[in-house]
Design an enzyme around this catalytic site. Structure first.
Site, PDB file in Angstrom:
ATOM      1  N   ARG A 121       0.838  -1.272  -0.008  1.00 34.48           N
ATOM      2  CA  ARG A 121      -0.117   0.041  -0.158  1.00 34.48           C
ATOM      3  C   ARG A 121       0.847   1.426  -0.113  1.00 34.48           C
ATOM      4  O   ARG A 121       0.883   2.032   0.990  1.00 34.48           O
ATOM      5  CB  ARG A 121      -0.917  -0.081   1.420  1.00 34.48           C
ATOM      6  N   GLN A 126      -0.583   2.817  -6.126  1.00 31.59           N
ATOM      7  CA  GLN A 126      -1.870   2.917  -5.790  1.00 31.59           C
ATOM      8  C   GLN A 126      -2.982   2.626  -6.864  1.00 31.59           C
ATOM      9  O   GLN A 126      -3.965   2.042  -6.965  1.00 31.59           O
ATOM     10  CB  GLN A 126      -2.360   4.459  -5.403  1.00 31.59           C
ATOM     11  N   ASP A 129      -3.856  -1.104  -6.978  1.00 34.51           N
ATOM     12  CA  ASP A 129      -4.171  -1.456  -5.586  1.00 34.51           C
ATOM     13  C   ASP A 129      -5.796  -2.139  -5.519  1.00 34.51           C
ATOM     14  O   ASP A 129      -6.691  -1.404  -5.540  1.00 34.51           O
ATOM     15  CB  ASP A 129      -4.376  -0.374  -4.492  1.00 34.51           C
ATOM     16  N   SER A 132      -8.143  -1.920  -2.546  1.00 32.25           N
ATOM     17  CA  SER A 132      -8.869  -0.668  -2.632  1.00 32.25           C
ATOM     18  C   SER A 132     -10.076  -0.509  -3.644  1.00 32.25           C
ATOM     19  O   SER A 132     -11.069  -0.193  -3.343  1.00 32.25           O
ATOM     20  CB  SER A 132      -8.125   0.528  -2.770  1.00 32.25           C
ATOM     21  N   TYR A 225      -2.708  -0.072   9.213  1.00 35.99           N
ATOM     22  CA  TYR A 225      -3.576  -1.180   9.698  1.00 35.99           C
ATOM     23  C   TYR A 225      -3.803  -0.950  11.110  1.00 35.99           C
ATOM     24  O   TYR A 225      -2.885  -0.480  12.099  1.00 35.99           O
ATOM     25  CB  TYR A 225      -3.053  -2.485   9.189  1.00 35.99           C
TER      26      TYR A 225
HETATM   27  P1  NAD Z   1      -9.066  -2.872   6.394  1.00 32.00           P
HETATM   28  O1  NAD Z   1     -10.274  -3.428   5.082  1.00 32.00           O
HETATM   29  O2  NAD Z   1      -7.988  -3.886   6.624  1.00 32.00           O
HETATM   30  O3  NAD Z   1     -10.042  -2.763   7.483  1.00 32.00           O
HETATM   31  C1  NAD Z   1     -11.083  -1.861   7.478  1.00 32.00           C
HETATM   32  C2  NAD Z   1     -11.190  -0.920   8.640  1.00 32.00           C
HETATM   33  O4  NAD Z   1     -11.460  -1.644   9.789  1.00 32.00           O
HETATM   34  C3  NAD Z   1      -9.781  -0.130   9.054  1.00 32.00           C
HETATM   35  O5  NAD Z   1      -9.621   1.132   8.919  1.00 32.00           O
HETATM   36  C4  NAD Z   1      -9.457  -0.681  10.497  1.00 32.00           C
HETATM   37  O6  NAD Z   1      -8.646   0.291  11.078  1.00 32.00           O
HETATM   38  C5  NAD Z   1     -10.812  -1.019  11.052  1.00 32.00           C
HETATM   39  N1  NAD Z   1     -10.740  -1.774  12.212  1.00 32.00           N
HETATM   40  C6  NAD Z   1     -10.164  -2.914  12.406  1.00 32.00           C
HETATM   41  N2  NAD Z   1     -10.669  -3.258  13.711  1.00 32.00           N
HETATM   42  C7  NAD Z   1     -11.461  -2.573  14.025  1.00 32.00           C
HETATM   43  C8  NAD Z   1     -12.274  -2.423  15.136  1.00 32.00           C
HETATM   44  N3  NAD Z   1     -12.181  -3.312  16.321  1.00 32.00           N
HETATM   45  N4  NAD Z   1     -13.405  -1.797  15.424  1.00 32.00           N
HETATM   46  C9  NAD Z   1     -13.473  -0.734  14.437  1.00 32.00           C
HETATM   47  N5  NAD Z   1     -12.687  -0.546  13.357  1.00 32.00           N
HETATM   48  C10 NAD Z   1     -11.834  -1.516  13.052  1.00 32.00           C
HETATM   49  O7  NAD Z   1      -8.801  -1.708   5.941  1.00 32.00           O
HETATM   50  P2  NAD Z   1      -8.372  -1.037   4.319  1.00 32.00           P
HETATM   51  O8  NAD Z   1      -9.342  -0.375   3.849  1.00 32.00           O
HETATM   52  O9  NAD Z   1      -7.698  -2.197   3.447  1.00 32.00           O
HETATM   53  O10 NAD Z   1      -7.480   0.205   4.541  1.00 32.00           O
HETATM   54  C11 NAD Z   1      -6.282  -0.193   5.572  1.00 32.00           C
HETATM   55  C12 NAD Z   1      -5.199   0.871   5.759  1.00 32.00           C
HETATM   56  O11 NAD Z   1      -4.391   1.049   4.355  1.00 32.00           O
HETATM   57  C13 NAD Z   1      -5.509   2.303   5.987  1.00 32.00           C
HETATM   58  O12 NAD Z   1      -4.960   2.825   6.865  1.00 32.00           O
HETATM   59  C14 NAD Z   1      -5.912   2.904   4.674  1.00 32.00           C
HETATM   60  O13 NAD Z   1      -5.610   4.337   4.566  1.00 32.00           O
HETATM   61  C15 NAD Z   1      -4.339   2.381   4.148  1.00 32.00           C
HETATM   62  N6  NAD Z   1      -4.334   2.448   2.779  1.00 32.00           N
HETATM   63  C16 NAD Z   1      -3.384   2.943   1.989  1.00 32.00           C
HETATM   64  C17 NAD Z   1      -3.087   2.931   0.803  1.00 32.00           C
HETATM   65  C18 NAD Z   1      -1.927   3.574  -0.095  1.00 32.00           C
HETATM   66  O14 NAD Z   1      -1.439   4.374   0.621  1.00 32.00           O
HETATM   67  N7  NAD Z   1      -1.787   2.984  -1.349  1.00 32.00           N
HETATM   68  C19 NAD Z   1      -4.215   2.545  -0.180  1.00 32.00           C
HETATM   69  C20 NAD Z   1      -5.344   1.879   0.676  1.00 32.00           C
HETATM   70  C21 NAD Z   1      -5.381   1.912   1.795  1.00 32.00           C
END
Ligand code: NAD
Length: 375
Positions: A121, A126, A129, A132, A225
């Site tokens: 990530r 991006q 991804d 996403s 994460y």
């Molecule tokens: P994910 O699908 O792994 O999880 C979804 C959300 O659930 C997360 O925001 C997590 O913090 C939350 N979560 C976990 N346990 C929880 C709980 N007990 N109660 C409430 N919420 C809870 O997440 P994702 O959409 O794959 O994104 C993960 C991370 O990656 C984020 O920080 C996102 O900003 C980052 N990201 C970065 C890029 C990039 O830079 N290229 C792209 C996509 C996502």
């Protein structure tokens, strides 16, 4: 030597997406690679055969035998893997945790496999991804399902028959899916609250015009994460959240922790405190569910509350899901395709190195290797 890139009609039940759309087939063909496609591959995603002008058509077995690079959405079956030639490259979602035997087959057949879910990530990646792109679709669709399942409006309405109060929507988990769910629920006029254990999401929630539910618990993990919570943190989080769940008309849960079962956030008792007619849409249904009562692929009704456990939501928006996914695949592959159409993978590039699941008879992804060895 120009490589042959193949794509098949997906075989997994309920899968409507296709890994190659005409726009990307044209781009690949322009790089002088040979593109092979199975008849009907895009039909369920509304990409009829006639739209693919630059591909060669072949049957599934012929594509498996000829492909130097095979593009997939879902993991291949063991039988399909056995038909690939050793050294072939497969790119797609690999779901190693639930497909251990397929991973072993990829290793034993000496297939080079890249898992789209392992692409780092980082900013540079991006455009590749797929987690996403597909999660955004899931977040959007979950709100539409909630709206459709509710027996009330989402927006406020002022009518001759009186004023309708807007629905209260709570989004739990503010990753990619959660953010899109917030935006969609706002567009539909609901009053939206959202919660995530990562405090970094507070500003994101506010910037979308929603209210952040503050439980006083923060759980930043590594790489952006979430980490697993302690028992005391879970109890404190729960108390505040349960009160917000009780007043919500719709709750969309999207919480997950990579490589683990989805956290349990809504207990049976919390469901029993909800209003009759309220709806929970649990996007985490496939990885165990955020709600105790969720059944994957089903709608459960409990004391007047409907709990929807959708699986493969992206497949319900197959046209755009395929378009975005195929672009992710192309953006991943293009740097490995040379001017003359041959394949040159740069193993020093962290995008290729980290997303590689199997190569030359070895499992390259450490957690998967441990899992396979322990099985
Ligand atoms: P994910 O699908 O792994 O999880 C979804 C959300 O659930 C997360 O925001 C997590 O913090 C939350 N979560 C976990 N346990 C929880 C709980 N007990 N109660 C409430 N919420 C809870 O997440 P994702 O959409 O794959 O994104 C993960 C991370 O990656 C984020 O920080 C996102 O900003 C980052 N990201 C970065 C890029 C990039 O830079 N290229 C792209 C996509 C996502």
């Amino acid at each position: 030597m120009p490589v042959t890139i193949g794509a098949l009609r997906e075989r997994a039940p309920g899968e409507t997406r296709v890994s190659l759309v005409p726009e990307i087939a044209d781009k690949l063909a322009a790089t002088s690679v040979r593109v092979l496609l199975e008849h009907g591959a895009g039909t369920l995603a509304q990409f009829p055969d006639a739209g693919y002008k630059t591909v060669e058509w072949a049957d599934g077995d012929a594509i498996l035998a000829a492909a130097d690079v095979l593009l997939t959405v879902q993991p291949l079956s063991i039988e399909q893997i056995q038909r690939l030639h050793p050294g072939a490259v497969v790119v797609g979602f690999m779901q190693a945790y639930s497909h251990v035997k397929e991973v072993q087959a990829l290793r034993d057949r000496k297939i080079t496999s890249f898992a789209m879910e392992l692409i780092p990530r980082i900013s540079r990646a991006q455009s590749m991804d797929a987690l996403s792109s597909q999660a955004a679709i899931a977040g959007y669709k979950a709100v539409l399902i909630a709206a459709d399942t509710l027996d009330r409006f989402l927006p406020m309405l002022t009518t001759a028959a009186g004023t309708i109060r807007p629905a209260q929507v709570l989004i739990v988990g503010v990753g990619v899916a959660g953010l899109q769910a917030i935006a969609t629920a706002k567009r539909l006029g609901a009053v939206v609250e959202a919660y995530d254990v990562r405090s970094a999401t507070r500003e994101q929630v506010k910037s979308l015009g929603a209210k952040f539910v503050d439980t006083g618990v923060s759980a930043e993990g590594t790489g952006g994460y979430a980490r697993e919570l302690t028992d005391e943190e879970k109890r404190r989080q729960q108390e505040v959240l349960d009160a917000r769940i009780a007043v919500a008309d719709a709750v969309i849960t999207t919480a997950s922790v990579p490589g683990r079962r989805a956290p349990r956030i809504i207990s049976r008792a919390a469901v029993e405190r909800m209003k009759a007619g309220a709806v929970i849409v649990d996007i985490a249904a496939e990885s165990g569910g955020n709600c105790e009562l969720t059944q994957p692929g089903q709608v459960v009704e409990h004391q007047g509350v409907k709990i929807v456990g959708p699986v493969n939501l992206a497949a319900q928006l197959a046209f755009h899901a395929s378009e975005m996914y195929a672009r992710n695949l192309y953006n991943f592959l293009k740097s490995a395709i040379t001017k003359d159409g041959s394949l040159a993978i740069d193993w020093q590039d962290e995008v290729f190195a980290q997303s590689c699941l199997t190569h030359a008879g070895e499992i390259k992804h450490e957690p998967t290797r441990k899992l396979v060895e322990a099985t």
